[in-house]
Motif scaffolding. Structure first.
Motif, mmCIF file in Angstrom:
data_model
loop_
_atom_site.group_PDB
_atom_site.id
_atom_site.type_symbol
_atom_site.label_atom_id
_atom_site.label_comp_id
_atom_site.label_asym_id
_atom_site.label_seq_id
_atom_site.Cartn_x
_atom_site.Cartn_y
_atom_site.Cartn_z
ATOM 1 N N MET A 1 0.846 -1.199 0.000
ATOM 2 C CA MET A 1 0.000 0.000 0.000
ATOM 3 C C MET A 1 0.878 1.245 0.000
ATOM 4 O O MET A 1 1.741 1.398 0.864
ATOM 5 N N PRO A 2 0.694 2.143 -0.951
ATOM 6 C CA PRO A 2 1.505 3.371 -0.963
ATOM 7 C C PRO A 2 1.241 4.217 0.285
ATOM 8 O O PRO A 2 0.146 4.188 0.862
ATOM 9 N N ARG A 3 2.228 4.997 0.668
ATOM 10 C CA ARG A 3 2.039 5.918 1.783
ATOM 11 C C ARG A 3 0.941 6.928 1.445
ATOM 12 O O ARG A 3 0.758 7.295 0.289
ATOM 13 N N LYS A 4 0.243 7.395 2.471
ATOM 14 C CA LYS A 4 -0.912 8.267 2.259
ATOM 15 C C LYS A 4 -0.584 9.526 1.447
ATOM 16 O O LYS A 4 -1.348 9.890 0.539
ATOM 17 N N PRO A 5 0.545 10.232 1.707
ATOM 18 C CA PRO A 5 0.822 11.450 0.924
ATOM 19 C C PRO A 5 1.044 11.188 -0.566
ATOM 20 O O PRO A 5 0.910 12.093 -1.387
ATOM 21 N N VAL A 6 1.399 9.922 -0.908
ATOM 22 C CA VAL A 6 1.705 9.603 -2.305
ATOM 23 C C VAL A 6 0.447 9.220 -3.088
ATOM 24 O O VAL A 6 0.415 9.308 -4.313
ATOM 25 N N ARG A 7 -0.591 8.793 -2.381
ATOM 26 C CA ARG A 7 -1.782 8.256 -3.063
ATOM 27 C C ARG A 7 -2.433 9.246 -4.030
ATOM 28 O O ARG A 7 -2.814 8.849 -5.140
ATOM 29 N N PRO A 8 -2.601 10.545 -3.657
ATOM 30 C CA PRO A 8 -3.201 11.463 -4.644
ATOM 31 C C PRO A 8 -2.384 11.566 -5.927
ATOM 32 O O PRO A 8 -2.942 11.713 -7.020
ATOM 33 N N LEU A 9 -1.052 11.506 -5.802
ATOM 34 C CA LEU A 9 -0.193 11.593 -6.986
ATOM 35 C C LEU A 9 -0.398 10.377 -7.885
ATOM 36 O O LEU A 9 -0.468 10.498 -9.121
ATOM 37 N N ILE A 10 -0.502 9.195 -7.270
ATOM 38 C CA ILE A 10 -0.717 7.974 -8.047
ATOM 39 C C ILE A 10 -2.072 8.018 -8.745
ATOM 40 O O ILE A 10 -2.192 7.686 -9.932
ATOM 41 N N LEU A 11 -3.109 8.440 -8.026
ATOM 42 C CA LEU A 11 -4.449 8.507 -8.621
ATOM 43 C C LEU A 11 -4.483 9.493 -9.781
ATOM 44 O O LEU A 11 -5.105 9.232 -10.813
ATOM 45 N N GLU A 12 -3.798 10.641 -9.622
ATOM 46 C CA GLU A 12 -3.786 11.623 -10.709
ATOM 47 C C GLU A 12 -3.032 11.084 -11.923
ATOM 48 O O GLU A 12 -3.453 11.273 -13.068
ATOM 49 N N ALA A 13 -1.909 10.397 -11.678
ATOM 50 C CA ALA A 13 -1.145 9.824 -12.795
ATOM 51 C C ALA A 13 -1.976 8.782 -13.548
ATOM 52 O O ALA A 13 -2.012 8.754 -14.779
ATOM 53 N N LEU A 14 -2.665 7.923 -12.800
ATOM 54 C CA LEU A 14 -3.521 6.910 -13.430
ATOM 55 C C LEU A 14 -4.665 7.570 -14.192
ATOM 56 O O LEU A 14 -5.007 7.166 -15.306
ATOM 57 N N SER A 15 -5.263 8.595 -13.591
ATOM 58 C CA SER A 15 -6.396 9.274 -14.234
ATOM 59 C C SER A 15 -5.987 9.928 -15.539
ATOM 60 O O SER A 15 -6.680 9.835 -16.553
ATOM 61 N N ARG A 16 -4.837 10.614 -15.522
ATOM 62 C CA ARG A 16 -4.381 11.286 -16.741
ATOM 63 C C ARG A 16 -4.027 10.264 -17.819
ATOM 64 O O ARG A 16 -4.310 10.470 -19.002
ATOM 65 N N ARG A 17 -3.410 9.159 -17.413
ATOM 66 C CA ARG A 17 -3.004 8.149 -18.389
ATOM 67 C C ARG A 17 -4.210 7.464 -19.018
ATOM 68 O O ARG A 17 -4.235 7.193 -20.231
ATOM 69 N N LEU A 18 -5.233 7.195 -18.198
ATOM 70 C CA LEU A 18 -6.424 6.488 -18.684
ATOM 71 C C LEU A 18 -7.455 7.432 -19.292
ATOM 72 O O LEU A 18 -8.382 6.980 -19.962
ATOM 73 N N GLY A 19 -7.309 8.723 -19.031
ATOM 74 C CA GLY A 19 -8.258 9.685 -19.583
ATOM 75 C C GLY A 19 -9.604 9.685 -18.906
ATOM 76 O O GLY A 19 -10.606 10.104 -19.464
ATOM 77 N N ARG A 20 -9.654 9.198 -17.660
ATOM 78 C CA ARG A 20 -10.902 9.193 -16.889
ATOM 79 C C ARG A 20 -10.543 9.253 -15.410
ATOM 80 O O ARG A 20 -9.432 8.860 -15.009
ATOM 81 N N PRO A 21 -11.455 9.709 -14.558
ATOM 82 C CA PRO A 21 -11.150 9.766 -13.130
ATOM 83 C C PRO A 21 -10.950 8.369 -12.546
ATOM 84 O O PRO A 21 -11.707 7.441 -12.848
#
Length: 392
Positions: A1-21
């Motif tokens: 499980m990623p550390r809590k401060p890193v999770r928003p960055l991972i979600l944003e990277a995935l969202s931008r790559r997939l083109g959806r939230p």
């Protein structure tokens, strides 16, 4: 499980790559991706957000908030549902005079923002949001007064978000904008709702997110099907700029013609908060021309916009003259560019704006290869200490 401060960055990277939230649940994270969780109560969320913004110690943390290019913007019905009924204070009651107080204060802060920049006026706006508007939203009131107060709160929240965007605290601005959408929808105020969506499109295009800017501008237009001519020009101008940023030449030209036709039907000038005037239309024409490769034409339109803008709008003059100088330098017109940059530096000491700071940084970078020229060196030596003083 990623550390809590890193999770928003991972979600944003995935969202931008997939083109959806991509939500925290989608990614399998056990905890919320938000650095500080907000309840479903929009008023409680406003208090939490504004209180942090008022606190000098927390403002540094807020500046690190992430701007999401994959934000799921609530549609009108969804936004209505997201405003949970706040806990009411049975000992407090408001009337239309209280609504008028909020409107007047928002207009006053907007005037300060125009003159001095978002960094100067935003702490006042956040304090008023927490200490005055939030208690008003919890107070008992007749239905018409409550709707009017929600609408006034939406306008104030939008303005606070705009000032955060001007300071280049873009993640925070996005959060204020989202709250403004919820308040506007709860008020049944299509004007405030589509104005906020348009503001979010302006932010997206400034940050280089063209497709998102188009989606937001189109959503703003769709949310206001019965808009008057000035509002249609206001919305179509931003649609044109966003389309041009994505390279959609035909779409951009069609929308700028729509804006020009609507503007002809509207009054020539307006003073209302959030109004759209001929200076604003010339600005959008300039941006469309520039994005489509007509640099010389963009300069002509930007000069027309600047001439029509009243001198009191110092931040706007800093930004417009800086863009003029950058474009003139691109065409090899160094002396003219230096003259415009001197105008930038005339107004720059009076504003506190992250966007203006960016333009002065760009000026210094663009002038460095030309320091053998006396005019360029004079502007450079004048601007460097001013920027250092502002950003120290």
């Amino acid at each position: 499980m990623p550390r809590k401060p890193v999770r928003p960055l991972i979600l944003e990277a995935l969202s931008r790559r997939l083109g959806r939230p991509v939500t925290a649940s989608d990614a399998g994270f056990a905890a919320s991706a938000e650095p500080d969780s907000e309840s479903g109560d929009t008023v409680a969320g406003l208090i939490e957000l504004g209180s942090a913004d008022m606190n000098p110690g927390r403002r540094t943390v807020l500046k690190g908030g992430l701007y999401s290019a994959a934000l799921a913007v609530p549609g009108w019905p969804d936004a209505v549902e997201r405003l949970a009924r706040p806990a009411r204070d049975p000992h407090s009651r408001i009337g239309m005079a209280d609504v008028e107080t909020v409107v007047a204060m928002t207009e006053h802060i907007s005037d300060l923002d125009d003159r001095f920049g978002g960094r100067m006026a935003r702490p006042m706006a956040a304090a008023f949001l927490v200490n005055t508007i939030a208690p008003f939203l919890r107070a008992d009131a007749p239905d018409d007064v409550r709707r009017a107060m929600l609408s006034a709160a939406a306008d104030h929240c939008y303005l606070t978000g705009y000032m955060a965007m001007d300071e280049r605290v873009d993640g925070l601005a996005q959060r204020y904008y989202t709250k403004a959408l919820e308040l506007a929808a709860a008020a049944g105020d299509h004007l405030a709702y589509c104005t906020t969506l348009r503001g979010m499109s302006v932010q997206a295009v400034d940050l280089g997110h063209g497709p998102l800017a188009v989606r937001l501008a189109d959503a703003a237009s769709a949310a206001s099907p019965q808009a008057g001519p000035r509002m249609r020009a206001f919305l179509a101008g931003q649609q044109a700029h966003a389309a041009a940023r994505t390279g959609d030449r035909s779409g951009a030209l069609a929308k700028i013609k729509e804006a020009e036709a609507a503007m002809e039907k509207a009054e020539s000038r307006a003073k209302a908060f959030g109004s759209y005037d001929p200076s604003s239309l010339h600005y959008h024409v300039s941006q469309v021309r520039y994005e489509l490769g007509d640099v010389a034409g963009s300069i002509t339109s930007m000069e027309a916009s600047s001439r029509l803008r009243e001198p009191v709008y110092r931040r706007t003059h800093v930004r417009y003259h800086a863009m003029l100088a950058e474009r003139k330098l691109r065409l090899g017109r160094l002396d003219e560019a230096c003259a415009d940059w001197h105008r930038v530096l005339d107004d720059y000491p009076h504003v506190r704006s992250g966007r203006c700071d960016d333009r002065v940084r760009a000026m210094l970078a663009l002038l460095r290869p030309h320091l053998r020229d006396g005019h360029a060196r004079e502007v450079y030596e004048r601007g460097r200490p001013l920027l250092r003083e502002k950003t120290a």
